[in-house]
Scaffold this motif. Structure first.
Motif, PDB file in Angstrom:
ATOM      1  N   ASP A  36       0.833  -1.197   0.000  1.00 28.05           N
ATOM      2  CA  ASP A  36       0.000   0.000   0.000  1.00 28.05           C
ATOM      3  C   ASP A  36       0.870   1.251   0.000  1.00 28.05           C
ATOM      4  OD1 ASP A  36       0.761   0.561   2.712  1.00 28.05           O
ATOM      5  OD2 ASP A  36      -0.691  -0.954   3.360  1.00 28.05           O
ATOM      6  N   VAL A  37       0.207   2.407  -0.239  1.00 28.81           N
ATOM      7  CA  VAL A  37       0.933   3.671  -0.367  1.00 28.81           C
ATOM      8  C   VAL A  37       1.633   4.048   0.932  1.00 28.81           C
ATOM      9  CG1 VAL A  37       0.696   6.119  -0.891  1.00 28.81           C
ATOM     10  CG2 VAL A  37      -0.676   4.447  -2.145  1.00 28.81           C
ATOM     11  N   GLY A  38       0.985   3.798   2.080  1.00 29.03           N
ATOM     12  CA  GLY A  38       1.586   4.139   3.365  1.00 29.03           C
ATOM     13  C   GLY A  38       2.892   3.414   3.609  1.00 29.03           C
ATOM     14  N   ASN A  39       2.929   2.107   3.308  1.00 26.67           N
ATOM     15  CA  ASN A  39       4.155   1.339   3.493  1.00 26.67           C
ATOM     16  C   ASN A  39       5.239   1.785   2.524  1.00 26.67           C
ATOM     17  OD1 ASN A  39       3.160  -0.292   5.583  1.00 26.67           O
ATOM     18  ND2 ASN A  39       2.178  -1.673   4.131  1.00 26.67           N
ATOM     19  N   LEU A  40       4.834   2.137   1.278  1.00 24.68           N
ATOM     20  CA  LEU A  40       5.817   2.611   0.304  1.00 24.68           C
ATOM     21  C   LEU A  40       6.454   3.912   0.763  1.00 24.68           C
ATOM     22  CD1 LEU A  40       7.167   2.392  -2.456  1.00 24.68           C
ATOM     23  CD2 LEU A  40       5.202   3.595  -3.440  1.00 24.68           C
ATOM     24  N   GLU A  41       5.641   4.840   1.247  1.00 30.42           N
ATOM     25  CA  GLU A  41       6.179   6.114   1.738  1.00 30.42           C
ATOM     26  C   GLU A  41       7.082   5.902   2.947  1.00 30.42           C
ATOM     27  OE1 GLU A  41       2.734   8.417   2.509  1.00 30.42           O
ATOM     28  OE2 GLU A  41       2.423   8.988   0.402  1.00 30.42           O
ATOM     29  N   LEU A  42       6.667   4.987   3.832  1.00 23.28           N
ATOM     30  CA  LEU A  42       7.485   4.699   5.009  1.00 23.28           C
ATOM     31  C   LEU A  42       8.813   4.075   4.609  1.00 23.28           C
ATOM     32  CD1 LEU A  42       7.470   4.759   8.124  1.00 23.28           C
ATOM     33  CD2 LEU A  42       6.538   2.439   8.068  1.00 23.28           C
ATOM     34  N   GLY A  43       8.772   3.175   3.641  1.00 19.98           N
ATOM     35  CA  GLY A  43      10.002   2.554   3.167  1.00 19.98           C
ATOM     36  C   GLY A  43      10.945   3.566   2.539  1.00 19.98           C
ATOM     37  N   ILE A  44      10.404   4.487   1.749  1.00 18.19           N
ATOM     38  CA  ILE A  44      11.230   5.529   1.128  1.00 18.19           C
ATOM     39  C   ILE A  44      11.820   6.441   2.194  1.00 18.19           C
ATOM     40  CG2 ILE A  44      11.164   7.543  -0.382  1.00 18.19           C
ATOM     41  CD1 ILE A  44       9.043   6.100  -2.040  1.00 18.19           C
ATOM     42  N   LEU A  45      11.024   6.758   3.237  1.00 17.02           N
ATOM     43  CA  LEU A  45      11.510   7.607   4.322  1.00 17.02           C
ATOM     44  C   LEU A  45      12.686   6.959   5.046  1.00 17.02           C
ATOM     45  CD1 LEU A  45      11.193  10.108   6.145  1.00 17.02           C
ATOM     46  CD2 LEU A  45       9.555   8.796   7.497  1.00 17.02           C
ATOM     47  N   PHE A  46      12.547   5.678   5.407  1.00 15.59           N
ATOM     48  CA  PHE A  46      13.636   4.971   6.091  1.00 15.59           C
ATOM     49  C   PHE A  46      14.845   4.819   5.169  1.00 15.59           C
ATOM     50  CE2 PHE A  46      10.458   3.246   9.189  1.00 15.59           C
ATOM     51  CZ  PHE A  46      11.120   3.660  10.324  1.00 15.59           C
ATOM     52  N   LEU A  47      14.593   4.563   3.884  1.00 11.13           N
ATOM     53  CA  LEU A  47      15.692   4.401   2.933  1.00 11.13           C
ATOM     54  C   LEU A  47      16.480   5.693   2.782  1.00 11.13           C
ATOM     55  CD1 LEU A  47      17.112   2.568   0.871  1.00 11.13           C
ATOM     56  CD2 LEU A  47      15.475   3.371  -0.845  1.00 11.13           C
ATOM     57  N   ALA A  48      15.759   6.827   2.690  1.00 13.90           N
ATOM     58  CA  ALA A  48      16.435   8.122   2.564  1.00 13.90           C
ATOM     59  C   ALA A  48      17.219   8.456   3.823  1.00 13.90           C
ATOM     60  CB  ALA A  48      15.398   9.209   2.267  1.00 13.90           C
ATOM     61  N   GLN A  49      16.604   8.246   4.977  1.00 13.16           N
ATOM     62  CA  GLN A  49      17.280   8.555   6.242  1.00 13.16           C
ATOM     63  C   GLN A  49      18.530   7.706   6.410  1.00 13.16           C
ATOM     64  OE1 GLN A  49      15.629   7.035   9.930  1.00 13.16           O
ATOM     65  NE2 GLN A  49      15.824   9.047  10.898  1.00 13.16           N
ATOM     66  N   THR A  50      18.408   6.409   6.149  1.00 15.72           N
ATOM     67  CA  THR A  50      19.546   5.506   6.316  1.00 15.72           C
ATOM     68  C   THR A  50      20.637   5.785   5.294  1.00 15.72           C
ATOM     69  OG1 THR A  50      18.040   3.791   7.147  1.00 15.72           O
ATOM     70  CG2 THR A  50      20.230   3.090   6.449  1.00 15.72           C
ATOM     71  N   GLY A  51      20.242   5.985   4.024  1.00 17.14           N
ATOM     72  CA  GLY A  51      21.227   6.231   2.976  1.00 17.14           C
ATOM     73  C   GLY A  51      22.007   7.515   3.198  1.00 17.14           C
ATOM     74  N   VAL A  52      21.310   8.593   3.535  1.00 12.02           N
ATOM     75  CA  VAL A  52      21.971   9.871   3.779  1.00 12.02           C
ATOM     76  C   VAL A  52      22.889   9.771   4.999  1.00 12.02           C
ATOM     77  CG1 VAL A  52      21.579  12.258   4.496  1.00 12.02           C
ATOM     78  CG2 VAL A  52      20.191  11.268   2.676  1.00 12.02           C
ATOM     79  N   GLY A  53      22.411   9.104   6.059  1.00  9.79           N
ATOM     80  CA  GLY A  53      23.219   8.960   7.266  1.00  9.79           C
ATOM     81  C   GLY A  53      24.479   8.139   7.032  1.00  9.79           C
ATOM     82  N   ILE A  54      24.354   7.035   6.308  1.00  7.38           N
ATOM     83  CA  ILE A  54      25.518   6.192   6.024  1.00  7.38           C
ATOM     84  C   ILE A  54      26.527   6.940   5.163  1.00  7.38           C
ATOM     85  CG2 ILE A  54      26.271   4.124   4.772  1.00  7.38           C
ATOM     86  CD1 ILE A  54      23.782   2.713   5.768  1.00  7.38           C
ATOM     87  N   PHE A  55      26.037   7.699   4.189  1.00  5.48           N
ATOM     88  CA  PHE A  55      26.947   8.487   3.325  1.00  5.48           C
ATOM     89  C   PHE A  55      27.726   9.504   4.158  1.00  5.48           C
ATOM     90  CE2 PHE A  55      27.613  12.476   1.032  1.00  5.48           C
ATOM     91  CZ  PHE A  55      28.488  12.046   0.043  1.00  5.48           C
ATOM     92  N   GLY A  56      27.021  10.252   5.023  1.00  6.03           N
ATOM     93  CA  GLY A  56      27.682  11.260   5.842  1.00  6.03           C
ATOM     94  C   GLY A  56      28.695  10.662   6.799  1.00  6.03           C
ATOM     95  N   ASN A  57      28.335   9.561   7.444  1.00  5.89           N
ATOM     96  CA  ASN A  57      29.262   8.922   8.384  1.00  5.89           C
ATOM     97  C   ASN A  57      30.446   8.283   7.664  1.00  5.89           C
ATOM     98  OD1 ASN A  57      28.109   8.999  11.274  1.00  5.89           O
ATOM     99  ND2 ASN A  57      26.329   8.402  10.090  1.00  5.89           N
ATOM    100  N   PHE A  58      30.206   7.712   6.496  1.00  3.42           N
ATOM    101  CA  PHE A  58      31.310   7.105   5.736  1.00  3.42           C
ATOM    102  C   PHE A  58      32.303   8.178   5.288  1.00  3.42           C
ATOM    103  CE2 PHE A  58      33.161   5.770   1.645  1.00  3.42           C
ATOM    104  CZ  PHE A  58      33.829   4.633   2.060  1.00  3.42           C
ATOM    105  N   PHE A  59      31.780   9.329   4.856  1.00  5.46           N
ATOM    106  CA  PHE A  59      32.663  10.430   4.451  1.00  5.46           C
ATOM    107  C   PHE A  59      33.526  10.883   5.617  1.00  5.46           C
ATOM    108  CE2 PHE A  59      33.457  15.005   4.265  1.00  5.46           C
ATOM    109  CZ  PHE A  59      34.130  15.114   3.064  1.00  5.46           C
ATOM    110  N   LEU A  60      32.903  11.057   6.791  1.00  5.20           N
ATOM    111  CA  LEU A  60      33.663  11.499   7.960  1.00  5.20           C
ATOM    112  C   LEU A  60      34.657  10.433   8.414  1.00  5.20           C
ATOM    113  CD1 LEU A  60      31.105  13.402  10.220  1.00  5.20           C
ATOM    114  CD2 LEU A  60      33.033  14.343   8.943  1.00  5.20           C
TER     115      LEU A  60
END
Length: 304
Positions: free
Chosen positions: A2-26
């Motif tokens: 459903d749309v709610g799960n898709l939006e939630l998945g995208i939210l977690f994916l964006a948060q995790t991806g951005v966080g991992i990129f920032g921490n890996f750079f540092l």
């Protein structure tokens, strides 16, 4: 899906991806600084440990919750569940102790009278390295109880398993484990109290210093903050944000541990809050570190 799960998945994916990129750079930057000695600072070792702990939090729960949000259930067995929860607890514990260490380091640096013995020791990378090593060892040991509480979702037929998180189950603790839960979070509470004291001490020292040299700044027309003031401001931002996120996360975790069937929405909120600081903090450090901006400008000048 459903749309709610898709939006939630995208939210977690964006948060995790951005966080991992920032921490890996540092992690790459601080490792380069420590290995080559390029404008190395004593806090680089502490901050390198912080980004490692943040990465561990994101890799354990962030990725797992992203997979769950996309409705892929039962992808972990009993051993996998124990490892996911174990490394998440270790990463969270090391993170709070590292922020505490960083806060104490800056407080003692600004006011050596707090403890002159430690003031001379914190200048040594070996001493700071020993503190970081001890922090990891302690949390690797005290979190071994996770193996007792966590099990795979397929084991939820057991009547003692009350909380099902779709990919893992959490055993509802009896009275003894409830006491252990309180004892487990007591060091975290003490750490938050210490951070509040150290932060107050830093603010007080900087305020007194500003009053003493205010007339000097007026004559030299220097309105910019000093290096120590900028470093302290960055640490205070990290401390305040960590304390706020961790307080909410701890309340949610204790409530979900002691109450049966907390609901998947509460689980999602808990994981999202727990991942906020690991995703947010690296960009605070990137924006506040002048060495990174200097490298970026130097690279841009070479390419032009």
């Amino acid at each position: 899906m459903d749309v709610g799960n898709l939006e939630l998945g995208i939210l977690f994916l964006a948060q995790t991806g951005v966080g991992i990129f920032g921490n890996f750079f540092l992690f790459c930057f601080y490792s380069f600084s420590l290995l080559t000695g390029y404008k190395v600072k004593p806090t680089d070792l502490i901050l390198n440990q912080l980004v490692l702990a943040n990465s561990l939090v994101l890799l354990s729960k962030g990725i797992t919750q992203t997979i769950v949000a996309f409705r892929w259930k039962y992808f972990l067995d009993d051993a996998g569940c124990k490892l996911i929860f174990y490394f998440h607890r270790v990463g969270t514990g090391v993170s709070i102790r590292t922020v505490c260490l960083l806060n104490g380091f800056q407080a003692i640096k600004l006011n050596p009278s707090i403890c002159r013995w430690i003031y001379f020791r914190i200048k040594s990378l070996k001493f700071l390295g020993f503190c970081c090593f001890l922090c990891w060892v302690l949390h690797l040991l005290i979190n071994l109880f996770i193996a007792i509480l966590v099990s795979g979702p397929l084991n939820s037929k057991n009547s003692t398993v009350e909380n099902n998180y779709e990919y893992c189950s959490w055993i509802k603790p009896d009275s003894q484990l409830s006491v252990y839960t309180v004892l487990y979070y007591s060091p975290d509470l003490l750490s938050l109290v210490f951070m509040a004291w150290a932060s107050g001490s830093m603010v007080l020292v900087l305020h007194r210093h500003k009053q003493r040299v205010q007339h000097i700044h007026s004559h030299t027309h220097s309105s910019g903050p000093s290096h120590e003031a900028r470093a302290t401001r960055t640490i205070l931002i990290l401390v305040i944000s960590f304390a706020a996120f961790y307080f909410v996360y701890t309340i949610l975790t204790i409530w979900m541990t002691l109450v049966a069937h907390p609901g998947q929405w509460n689980v999602n909120i808990s994981v999202f809050v727990a991942s906020c600081f690991p995703s947010f903090s690296p960009f605070v450090l990137i924006l506040s570190d002048a060495r990174i901006s200097q490298l970026c400008f130097a690279y841009r000048a070479e390419t032009i």
